[in-house]
Design a protein around this motif. Structure first.
Motif, PDB file in Angstrom:
ATOM      1  N   ALA A  12       0.851  -1.198   0.000  1.00  0.00           N
ATOM      2  CA  ALA A  12       0.000   0.000   0.000  1.00  0.00           C
ATOM      3  C   ALA A  12       0.880   1.240   0.000  1.00  0.00           C
ATOM      4  O   ALA A  12       1.058   1.890   1.033  1.00  0.00           O
ATOM      5  N   PRO A  13       1.459   1.568  -1.145  1.00  0.00           N
ATOM      6  CA  PRO A  13       2.379   2.708  -1.209  1.00  0.00           C
ATOM      7  C   PRO A  13       1.703   4.005  -0.787  1.00  0.00           C
ATOM      8  O   PRO A  13       0.548   4.254  -1.119  1.00  0.00           O
ATOM      9  N   GLY A  14       2.446   4.795  -0.018  1.00  0.00           N
ATOM     10  CA  GLY A  14       1.946   6.115   0.373  1.00  0.00           C
ATOM     11  C   GLY A  14       1.021   6.128   1.567  1.00  0.00           C
ATOM     12  O   GLY A  14       0.390   7.139   1.836  1.00  0.00           O
ATOM     13  N   THR A  15       0.944   5.021   2.308  1.00  0.00           N
ATOM     14  CA  THR A  15       0.085   4.980   3.494  1.00  0.00           C
ATOM     15  C   THR A  15       0.769   5.705   4.649  1.00  0.00           C
ATOM     16  O   THR A  15       1.888   5.360   5.035  1.00  0.00           O
ATOM     17  N   GLY A  16       0.097   6.715   5.193  1.00  0.00           N
ATOM     18  CA  GLY A  16       0.687   7.533   6.247  1.00  0.00           C
ATOM     19  C   GLY A  16       1.115   6.745   7.470  1.00  0.00           C
ATOM     20  O   GLY A  16       2.194   6.967   8.020  1.00  0.00           O
ATOM     21  N   GLY A  17       0.274   5.812   7.913  1.00  0.00           N
ATOM     22  CA  GLY A  17       0.602   5.024   9.096  1.00  0.00           C
ATOM     23  C   GLY A  17       1.833   4.171   8.913  1.00  0.00           C
ATOM     24  O   GLY A  17       2.633   4.006   9.835  1.00  0.00           O
ATOM     25  N   VAL A  18       1.991   3.604   7.722  1.00  0.00           N
ATOM     26  CA  VAL A  18       3.187   2.804   7.420  1.00  0.00           C
ATOM     27  C   VAL A  18       4.418   3.694   7.479  1.00  0.00           C
ATOM     28  O   VAL A  18       5.432   3.345   8.082  1.00  0.00           O
ATOM     29  N   ARG A  19       4.319   4.857   6.875  1.00  0.00           N
ATOM     30  CA  ARG A  19       5.473   5.758   6.818  1.00  0.00           C
ATOM     31  C   ARG A  19       5.851   6.300   8.197  1.00  0.00           C
ATOM     32  O   ARG A  19       7.032   6.435   8.510  1.00  0.00           O
ATOM     33  N   ALA A  20       4.842   6.586   9.020  1.00  0.00           N
ATOM     34  CA  ALA A  20       5.136   7.061  10.377  1.00  0.00           C
ATOM     35  C   ALA A  20       5.859   5.982  11.187  1.00  0.00           C
ATOM     36  O   ALA A  20       6.834   6.253  11.887  1.00  0.00           O
ATOM     37  N   ARG A  21       5.381   4.740  11.064  1.00  0.00           N
ATOM     38  CA  ARG A  21       6.047   3.645  11.798  1.00  0.00           C
ATOM     39  C   ARG A  21       7.438   3.380  11.249  1.00  0.00           C
ATOM     40  O   ARG A  21       8.347   3.006  11.986  1.00  0.00           O
ATOM     41  N   MET A  22       7.610   3.566   9.949  1.00  0.00           N
ATOM     42  CA  MET A  22       8.944   3.411   9.371  1.00  0.00           C
ATOM     43  C   MET A  22       9.870   4.481   9.941  1.00  0.00           C
ATOM     44  O   MET A  22      11.048   4.210  10.225  1.00  0.00           O
ATOM     45  N   GLY A  23       9.358   5.678  10.153  1.00  0.00           N
ATOM     46  CA  GLY A  23      10.158   6.728  10.783  1.00  0.00           C
ATOM     47  C   GLY A  23      10.605   6.319  12.180  1.00  0.00           C
ATOM     48  O   GLY A  23      11.763   6.510  12.558  1.00  0.00           O
ATOM     49  N   ILE A  24       9.698   5.719  12.943  1.00  0.00           N
ATOM     50  CA  ILE A  24      10.048   5.254  14.295  1.00  0.00           C
ATOM     51  C   ILE A  24      11.102   4.154  14.214  1.00  0.00           C
ATOM     52  O   ILE A  24      12.065   4.135  14.990  1.00  0.00           O
ATOM     53  N   ALA A  25      10.937   3.239  13.259  1.00  0.00           N
ATOM     54  CA  ALA A  25      11.907   2.151  13.104  1.00  0.00           C
ATOM     55  C   ALA A  25      13.289   2.703  12.755  1.00  0.00           C
ATOM     56  O   ALA A  25      14.308   2.244  13.292  1.00  0.00           O
ATOM     57  N   MET A  26      13.329   3.683  11.867  1.00  0.00           N
ATOM     58  CA  MET A  26      14.615   4.283  11.505  1.00  0.00           C
ATOM     59  C   MET A  26      15.239   5.013  12.693  1.00  0.00           C
ATOM     60  O   MET A  26      16.446   4.961  12.913  1.00  0.00           O
ATOM     61  N   LEU A  27      14.399   5.680  13.474  1.00  0.00           N
ATOM     62  CA  LEU A  27      14.888   6.365  14.667  1.00  0.00           C
ATOM     63  C   LEU A  27      15.515   5.372  15.630  1.00  0.00           C
ATOM     64  O   LEU A  27      16.603   5.598  16.161  1.00  0.00           O
ATOM     65  N   ARG A  28      14.841   4.251  15.842  1.00  0.00           N
ATOM     66  CA  ARG A  28      15.343   3.245  16.778  1.00  0.00           C
ATOM     67  C   ARG A  28      16.571   2.514  16.249  1.00  0.00           C
ATOM     68  O   ARG A  28      17.295   1.899  17.013  1.00  0.00           O
ATOM     69  N   SER A  29      16.786   2.567  14.962  1.00  0.00           N
ATOM     70  CA  SER A  29      17.994   1.950  14.416  1.00  0.00           C
ATOM     71  C   SER A  29      19.089   3.000  14.197  1.00  0.00           C
ATOM     72  O   SER A  29      20.012   2.800  13.420  1.00  0.00           O
ATOM     73  N   ASN A  30      18.966   4.125  14.929  1.00  0.00           N
ATOM     74  CA  ASN A  30      19.969   5.195  14.926  1.00  0.00           C
ATOM     75  C   ASN A  30      20.212   5.797  13.548  1.00  0.00           C
ATOM     76  O   ASN A  30      21.352   6.066  13.162  1.00  0.00           O
ATOM     77  N   GLN A  31      19.126   6.014  12.828  1.00  0.00           N
ATOM     78  CA  GLN A  31      19.200   6.673  11.522  1.00  0.00           C
ATOM     79  C   GLN A  31      18.264   7.881  11.530  1.00  0.00           C
ATOM     80  O   GLN A  31      17.218   7.878  10.876  1.00  0.00           O
ATOM     81  N   PRO A  32      18.619   8.935  12.291  1.00  0.00           N
ATOM     82  CA  PRO A  32      17.692  10.062  12.449  1.00  0.00           C
ATOM     83  C   PRO A  32      17.360  10.806  11.159  1.00  0.00           C
ATOM     84  O   PRO A  32      16.231  11.280  10.992  1.00  0.00           O
ATOM     85  N   PHE A  33      18.320  10.916  10.230  1.00  0.00           N
ATOM     86  CA  PHE A  33      18.025  11.608   8.968  1.00  0.00           C
ATOM     87  C   PHE A  33      16.966  10.836   8.178  1.00  0.00           C
ATOM     88  O   PHE A  33      16.038  11.427   7.631  1.00  0.00           O
TER      89      PHE A  33
ATOM     90  N   ALA B 206      14.831   8.790   9.512  1.00  0.00           N
ATOM     91  CA  ALA B 206      13.593   8.896  10.299  1.00  0.00           C
ATOM     92  C   ALA B 206      12.831  10.168   9.929  1.00  0.00           C
ATOM     93  O   ALA B 206      11.622  10.132   9.681  1.00  0.00           O
ATOM     94  N   ILE B 207      13.548  11.278   9.863  1.00  0.00           N
ATOM     95  CA  ILE B 207      12.899  12.554   9.513  1.00  0.00           C
ATOM     96  C   ILE B 207      12.305  12.484   8.109  1.00  0.00           C
ATOM     97  O   ILE B 207      11.184  12.959   7.871  1.00  0.00           O
ATOM     98  N   ARG B 208      13.031  11.867   7.193  1.00  0.00           N
ATOM     99  CA  ARG B 208      12.520  11.729   5.826  1.00  0.00           C
ATOM    100  C   ARG B 208      11.194  10.959   5.829  1.00  0.00           C
ATOM    101  O   ARG B 208      10.228  11.360   5.172  1.00  0.00           O
ATOM    102  N   TRP B 209      11.127   9.858   6.592  1.00  0.00           N
ATOM    103  CA  TRP B 209       9.906   9.062   6.648  1.00  0.00           C
ATOM    104  C   TRP B 209       8.785   9.817   7.365  1.00  0.00           C
ATOM    105  O   TRP B 209       7.616   9.724   6.962  1.00  0.00           O
ATOM    106  N   PHE B 210       9.126  10.554   8.411  1.00  0.00           N
ATOM    107  CA  PHE B 210       8.098  11.355   9.091  1.00  0.00           C
ATOM    108  C   PHE B 210       7.535  12.418   8.138  1.00  0.00           C
ATOM    109  O   PHE B 210       6.326  12.669   8.122  1.00  0.00           O
ATOM    110  N   ASP B 211       8.407  13.030   7.354  1.00  0.00           N
ATOM    111  CA  ASP B 211       7.954  14.020   6.362  1.00  0.00           C
ATOM    112  C   ASP B 211       7.020  13.376   5.338  1.00  0.00           C
ATOM    113  O   ASP B 211       5.977  13.941   4.973  1.00  0.00           O
ATOM    114  N   LEU B 212       7.395  12.170   4.875  1.00  0.00           N
ATOM    115  CA  LEU B 212       6.551  11.451   3.915  1.00  0.00           C
ATOM    116  C   LEU B 212       5.196  11.094   4.535  1.00  0.00           C
ATOM    117  O   LEU B 212       4.165  11.148   3.862  1.00  0.00           O
ATOM    118  N   ALA B 213       5.211  10.721   5.807  1.00  0.00           N
ATOM    119  CA  ALA B 213       3.955  10.396   6.505  1.00  0.00           C
ATOM    120  C   ALA B 213       3.053  11.619   6.577  1.00  0.00           C
ATOM    121  O   ALA B 213       1.840  11.523   6.345  1.00  0.00           O
TER     122      ALA B 213
END
Length: 196
Positions: free
Chosen positions: A89-110, A112-119
């Protein structure tokens, strides 16, 4: 431990003492005690995997599996489930927000911000991800942007973790007095995290 009061006739049959004052047997009632079972991340993950076995494209199951994997601290698995969800489901906000959290937790803040922006672009509620987005900004050294996100998150209601993050961001930026004001309600409640 149960206290059982026997009828005198029964006590006599068993060879026990008889209480002459006891005229009526005491009725006992058993009441089942049901304790609620809070959903655990492991149960949630197992249920999601069961649904995915029936339908590998079940977006809800992929989201549940990704969220449960995050709760269990397995960011690699979470990213895997969320990547599949983004493909389904490309472009789903909830998926992208959770991906941002996953990136944050894997120490990839840049990332994470990109995914939060996409969400946010996909219409996901910005307030719901503001605390995590703020932490991502703090990790890249943009304290001003982080503090705006924390303020947005706190505008939706009190959240102790967000308050602690906000206070730490203020201290890093040199605003010790502001940090003390943010932490004051937590300190009054003897919150250990706030004392640290």
């Amino acid at each position: 431990m149960a206290l059982v009061l026997a009828h005198p006739a029964w006590a006599q049959q068993r060879g026990g003492p008889v209480d002459d004052d006891a005229t009526e047997p005491v009725a006992s009632t058993s009441i089942p005690v049901v304790q609620p079972i809070a959903p655990s991340p492991t149960r949630t993950l197992n249920a999601a995997l069961s649904r995915l076995a029936r339908d590998p494209r079940d977006i809800s199951a992929l989201l549940d599996a990704g969220g449960a994997a995050l709760d269990l601290g397995d960011t690699d698995a979470a990213i895997g489930f969320l990547t599949r969800a983004e493909q389904v489901a490309p472009g789903t906000g909830g998926v992208r927000a959770r991906m941002g959290i996953a990136m944050l937790r894997s120490n990839q803040p840049f990332e994470a911000i990109r995914w939060f922006d996409l969400a946010e672009q996909a219409g996901f509620n910005r307030t719901e991800m503001a605390s995590d987005r703020g932490l991502a900004y703090d990790l890249i050294g943009d304290n001003a942007a982080a503090q705006r996100e924390y303020q947005l998150a706190l505008s939706a209601g009190r959240n102790d973790e967000t308050s602690r993050r906000y206070a730490l961001s203020l201290v890093i930026a040199g605003d010790r007095r502001g940090a003390e004001l943010v932490l004051q309600p937590l300190l009054e409640r003897q919150d250990r995290g706030a004392w640290r």
